[in-house]
Design a protein around this motif. Structure first.
Motif, PDB file in Angstrom:
ATOM      1  N   ASP A   1      -1.330  11.155   2.893  1.00  0.00           N
ATOM      2  CA  ASP A   1      -2.097   9.535   3.325  1.00  0.00           C
ATOM      3  C   ASP A   1      -0.636   8.915   3.774  1.00  0.00           C
ATOM      4  OD1 ASP A   1      -4.262   8.909   0.502  1.00  0.00           O
ATOM      5  OD2 ASP A   1      -4.441   9.787   1.975  1.00  0.00           O
ATOM      6  N   MET A   2       0.173   9.583   3.047  1.00  0.00           N
ATOM      7  CA  MET A   2       1.857   8.420   2.643  1.00  0.00           C
ATOM      8  C   MET A   2       2.271   9.092   4.605  1.00  0.00           C
ATOM      9  SD  MET A   2       5.599  10.084   0.390  1.00  0.00           S
ATOM     10  CE  MET A   2       3.877  10.202  -0.423  1.00  0.00           C
TER      11      MET A   2
ATOM     12  N   SER B   1       2.512   6.740  -6.993  1.00  0.00           N
ATOM     13  CA  SER B   1       1.646   7.710  -7.400  1.00  0.00           C
ATOM     14  C   SER B   1       1.826   9.453  -6.908  1.00  0.00           C
ATOM     15  CB  SER B   1       0.112   7.856  -6.583  1.00  0.00           C
ATOM     16  OG  SER B   1      -0.710   5.745  -6.509  1.00  0.00           O
ATOM     17  N   TYR B   2       2.028   9.264  -5.697  1.00  0.00           N
ATOM     18  CA  TYR B   2       2.803  10.480  -5.498  1.00  0.00           C
ATOM     19  C   TYR B   2       4.193  11.421  -6.555  1.00  0.00           C
ATOM     20  CZ  TYR B   2       4.956  14.643  -2.778  1.00  0.00           C
ATOM     21  OH  TYR B   2       5.255  15.469  -2.648  1.00  0.00           O
TER      22      TYR B   2
ATOM     23  N   ASN C   1       1.232  -1.368  -0.164  1.00  0.00           N
ATOM     24  CA  ASN C   1      -0.394   0.167  -0.034  1.00  0.00           C
ATOM     25  C   ASN C   1       0.823   0.932   0.078  1.00  0.00           C
ATOM     26  OD1 ASN C   1      -2.457   1.396   0.646  1.00  0.00           O
ATOM     27  ND2 ASN C   1      -1.940   1.944   1.976  1.00  0.00           N
TER      28      ASN C   1
ATOM     29  N   SER D   1       0.329   6.537   6.191  1.00  0.00           N
ATOM     30  CA  SER D   1       0.797   4.829   6.186  1.00  0.00           C
ATOM     31  C   SER D   1       1.768   5.025   6.639  1.00  0.00           C
ATOM     32  CB  SER D   1       1.125   4.543   4.686  1.00  0.00           C
ATOM     33  OG  SER D   1       1.065   3.538   3.707  1.00  0.00           O
TER      34      SER D   1
ATOM     35  N   LEU E   1      -2.248  12.811  -0.521  1.00  0.00           N
ATOM     36  CA  LEU E   1      -0.987  11.913  -1.099  1.00  0.00           C
ATOM     37  C   LEU E   1      -0.357  11.789   0.022  1.00  0.00           C
ATOM     38  CD1 LEU E   1      -0.828  11.292  -5.525  1.00  0.00           C
ATOM     39  CD2 LEU E   1      -1.911   9.808  -3.542  1.00  0.00           C
TER      40      LEU E   1
ATOM     41  N   SER F   1       2.149   1.638  -3.268  1.00  0.00           N
ATOM     42  CA  SER F   1       1.949   2.023  -4.180  1.00  0.00           C
ATOM     43  C   SER F   1       1.293   3.846  -3.996  1.00  0.00           C
ATOM     44  CB  SER F   1       0.314   1.228  -4.600  1.00  0.00           C
ATOM     45  OG  SER F   1      -0.805   2.262  -5.346  1.00  0.00           O
ATOM     46  N   ILE F   2       0.938   4.358  -2.864  1.00  0.00           N
ATOM     47  CA  ILE F   2       1.150   5.664  -2.247  1.00  0.00           C
ATOM     48  C   ILE F   2       2.837   6.283  -3.564  1.00  0.00           C
ATOM     49  CG2 ILE F   2       1.268   7.137  -1.099  1.00  0.00           C
ATOM     50  CD1 ILE F   2      -0.939   5.354   0.838  1.00  0.00           C
TER      51      ILE F   2
END
Length: 810
Positions: free
Chosen positions: A408-409, A373-374, A366, A412, A405, A369-370
């Motif tokens: 979210d990072m 994407s970032y 996860n 995470s 993001l 993936s972040i």
């Protein structure tokens, strides 16, 4: 009676108006054909001169495929918005199209092709631009072209093969002479000129060129606006590049170089993320290496101090068990250190616009993936900045996604850190049980075990970083372009402008349109009667005769032997007049018109002559008492005439005189011009005169004054059976014909009919074309040995010569 007239001179009533209009237009064209011919020739000449000296423009196009790569989470959201009918502000194809039209890439094209240096070859009429690859002179600029902010123009004269003469293109411009291969100091900067013998032969002989050196920015902006970038397939990945250029080779080089610069820029953009990751790994690798060397040094010193060579079997077993837990703890601690490093990296505000490094170091799908994407979104932001500002809605949208993001990072990473810390705590609890047992071992063995554990941790981390550095290096070396060329740039083959066929067609149309417009204006503003349509629109009177133009000077053009066109027309007029009179005993015809000069006397004389040669006794009355002409034309003494008879000074036998030129034709001259012609006509003796000559003559033709000027004709109409109103083509005014029609409609004059005089097909398209026959079906066709119907003119000299030659042969 009217029914009998129609077969002779009436128009067909069933012809449609469109056909008549087309016929009229064609007749006008034929009538003015020299003007149309001149207009077409002049227009085509101008068009060909334009084509000769207009620089042709070519169309160049290329196609490339933008590869669809794996999109990040942000791209997935954008696709979802697009499918819902909303514009996300970020579209990969659209962004690539904007990037291809950006000034940044176009400046790279200008630098690579030296397009800011232009060459022109002067000609006799126009100056032609030459592509710099075709110029036999190659300049090497020894200064920074980006610092140039104005243009400089020089004339390069290469008549001397060993040196080059350079002159500023301005009044009192300076002149430099330099040998090839030597630098010269010019106001624009230092330049070295070299010979280029690889150019085509036609350019080697040009003795003089004009060189213009300008700044890159304006040229890049001009090229950017001239290149058209479009998506050939909706929601597809094929991009078509096209441009127009007067030099097809230069246009092809521009598009091909633009694609190369775009691919290189894309490749450099991808490598920036890899370089950032490698920089982070190298810095961490150096730090771990130093820590590992310190641990190894301590182990070395410990073993030297305690003279250790081997451990007991129990120590080995404990070490194996402890090593298993230590290895697990080590792995978790490595993950923990990486997470903490990334957290520190994220907390640093200076890294907000940079890619997050080591996206593959975390063993969490996860989080990985972040991070991907970032970094992908960060790259998209950098591309958008090439064509947008910081406050652009596209950039604001990307910044909002990056902020989310990043949040979210961070969440995470915190979650991963807590998970790692729990795992480490559990592992340490289990390892504590073993440590309790190890404490029972000698302290030396325990210390040896501790050093070994630290060494394992550092070794694992060091090897892990080495592996990731190699992966990053391999990834950088394997970077490929995201676009593939489908069709390289190629020109259309022929020029797209100017279009030779279209321009010639337009010139032909204009060559017809301008004379047509002039003819239309002429006809529209014409106040005189020129065509049969004019007559039919202005009056309801029947046309009983149409007399063609005659260049002969004779006053009487008809006799028993004459077969000219005009004589036949008078015969036709005679026939129509006989139809009008019929068997009612009518025999008096008056000829009048609107004004002087319309040919009343000529018509009256020849109408009377045509009646006379038919064996009838005809008298011609010269009752134009104001401006008599008939007696003079016929050579009759006019000293005694009607004016004498009217006042009782002469009898009819005294004033009626025979015409020597025509048998059975008599004339009654006007006599001296009276001061009161109208009152003279109103006298009783006038009626007595008409009563007498009606008994003595078969036909009576009256020539009177113009009805549009005086009342004489109206007074005389009381004694006439029919009125022949004369209209002269190209001479009579339309308004005058309207006034005559009013007389006809109101029946103020008996049985008015119309004669059209001086019909000339060359002057205007009248409708019958009397130049070569007239409208009742006759022409120049032969009839047995008798030749043609008419004897208008003598054969030409060339025809006579031909006859003499044939006669000699016979």
């Amino acid at each position: 009676m009217q029914d009998n007239l129609e077969p002779v001179f009436a128009e067909e009533s069933n012809s449609n108006s469109s056909t008549l209009n087309i016929d009229k237009i064609l007749s006008k064209v034929f009538a003015y054909w020299p003007i149309f011919a001149i207009g077409v020739v002049v227009s085509l000449v101008i068009a060909n001169v334009y084509l000769r000296y207009t620089t042709p423009v070519y169309s160049i196009h290329a196609e490339m495929l933008v590869k669809n790569e794996k999109r990040g989470a942000a791209d997935g959201n954008n696709i979802l918005l697009e499918e819902m009918g909303f514009s996300s502000g970020i579209g990969r194809i659209e962004n690539e199209m904007e990037l291809l039209q950006s000034r940044t890439l176009m400046k790279g094209v200008v630098r690579k092709l030296n397009l800011n240096i232009q060459y022109f070859a002067p000609g006799r009429v126009k100056t032609t631009e030459i592509y710099n690859k075709n110029v036999p002179i190659t300049p090497d600029l020894l200064f920074n072209i980006d610092s140039l902010n104005t243009s400089y123009t020089y004339i390069l004269n290469r008549e001397d093969s060993n040196k080059l003469v350079i002159k500023e293109k301005k009044d009192n411009g300076r002149v430099w002479e330099v040998k090839y291969g030597e630098f010269v100091e010019l106001p624009v900067g230092n330049i070295i000129f070299y010979k280029n013998d690889l150019v085509p032969k036609e350019f080697r002989t040009v003795p003089e060129y004009t060189m213009n050196i300008g700044p890159i920015e304006p040229m890049a902006m001009a090229l950017s606006s001239s290149v058209l970038v479009e998506n050939t397939i909706r929601r597809g990945s094929v991009i078509r590049l096209s441009t127009l250029d007067i030099i097809p080779q230069r246009g092809e080089d521009i598009l091909n170089t633009l694609i190369e610069v775009y691919q290189q820029d894309n490749k450099d953009d991808r490598n920036r993320t890899v370089d950032s990751t490698m920089s982070f790994i190298v810095s961490r690798l150096q730090s771990v290496q130093n820590e590992l060397e310190g641990v190894e040094k301590k182990i070395e010193d410990f073993k030297k101090d305690n003279e250790l060579t081997d451990l007991s079997e129990q120590s080995k077993l404990l070490m194996e068990n402890a090593s298993d837990y230590s290895k697990q703890i080590t792995q978790q601690e490595v993950q923990l250190k990486v997470v903490e490093s990334l957290q520190s990296y994220l907390k640093d505000k200076s890294n907000d616009s940079r890619d997050v490094p080591a996206s593959t170091l975390i063993q969490d799908n996860n989080l990985t993936s972040i991070i991907e994407s970032y970094n992908s979104l960060q790259a998209e932001r950098e591309r958008l900045l090439l064509t947008n500002t910081e406050n652009s809605p596209y950039i604001v949208n990307v910044d909002n996604q990056l902020k989310k993001l990043r949040s979210d990072m961070a969440n995470s990473l915190a979650s991963v850190k807590r998970s790692i810390e729990v795992t480490i705590k559990e592992l340490k609890t289990r390892a504590g049980d073993l440590e309790a047992k190890v404490r029972k071992l000698p302290s030396t063995e325990r210390l040896s075990l501790e050093f070994a554990r630290q060494q394992n941790i550092k070794q694992e981390l060091y090897l892990f970083l080495l592996k990731k550095r190699e992966e990053a290096a391999i990834s950088k070396s394997a970077t490929i372009e995201n676009a593939r060329v489908i069709d390289p740039a190629i020109n259309s083959g022929g020029p797209v402008s100017p279009n030779k066929k279209r321009i010639n067609l337009m010139a032909f149309v204009i060559g017809l349109a301008i004379p047509g417009l002039l003819v239309f204006i002429k006809e529209f503003f014409n106040l005189r009667v020129v065509s049969k349509d004019d007559i039919q629109k202005l009056t309801n009177m029947q046309i009983v005769g149409e007399i063609g133009h005659s260049d002969k000077g004779d006053n009487i053009v008809i006799d028993k032997k004459s077969r000219s066109v005009v004589s036949e027309q008078f015969r036709a007029l005679r026939t129509n007049l006989q139809f009008i009179f019929g068997d009612t005993g009518n025999k008096v015809a008056m000829v009048t018109s609107s004004m002087s000069g319309e040919g009343k006397s000529f018509i009256a004389i020849n109408l009377a002559a045509s009646l006379a040669i038919s064996g009838k006794k005809v008298v011609l009355l010269e009752l134009d008492l104001r401006k008599p002409k008939i007696s003079k034309h016929l050579g009759v003494d006019n000293s005694v005439g009607f004016s004498n008879y009217a006042i009782g000074q002469a009898s009819l036998s005294d004033i009626i005189k025979p015409v020597q030129a025509a048998e059975n034709l008599f004339v009654l001259p006007s006599g001296p011009i009276p001061p009161n012609p109208a009152e003279l006509i109103m006298l009783k003796r006038t009626k007595e005169m008409f009563d007498q000559i009606r008994q003595d003559y078969d036909y009576i033709v009256i020539d009177t004054a113009p009805i549009g000027l005086v009342t004489d004709a109206q007074l005389l109409s009381a004694y006439t059976d029919t009125v022949m109103y004369l209209c002269r083509q190209g001479y009579t005014y339309k308004q005058q014909l309207r006034s005559a029609n009013d007389l006809y409609v109101s029946n103020k004059m008996p049985r008015m009919n119309l004669i059209v005089n001086d019909v000339n097909a060359k002057r205007s398209s009248y409708g019958y074309g009397y130049g070569y026959g007239y409208g009742y079906g006759y022409g120049y066709g032969s009839y047995g040995d008798g030749g043609g119907y008419y004897e208008d003119e003598q054969p030409s000299k060339r025809f006579n010569l031909f006859k003499r030659k044939n006669k000699g042969k016979n």
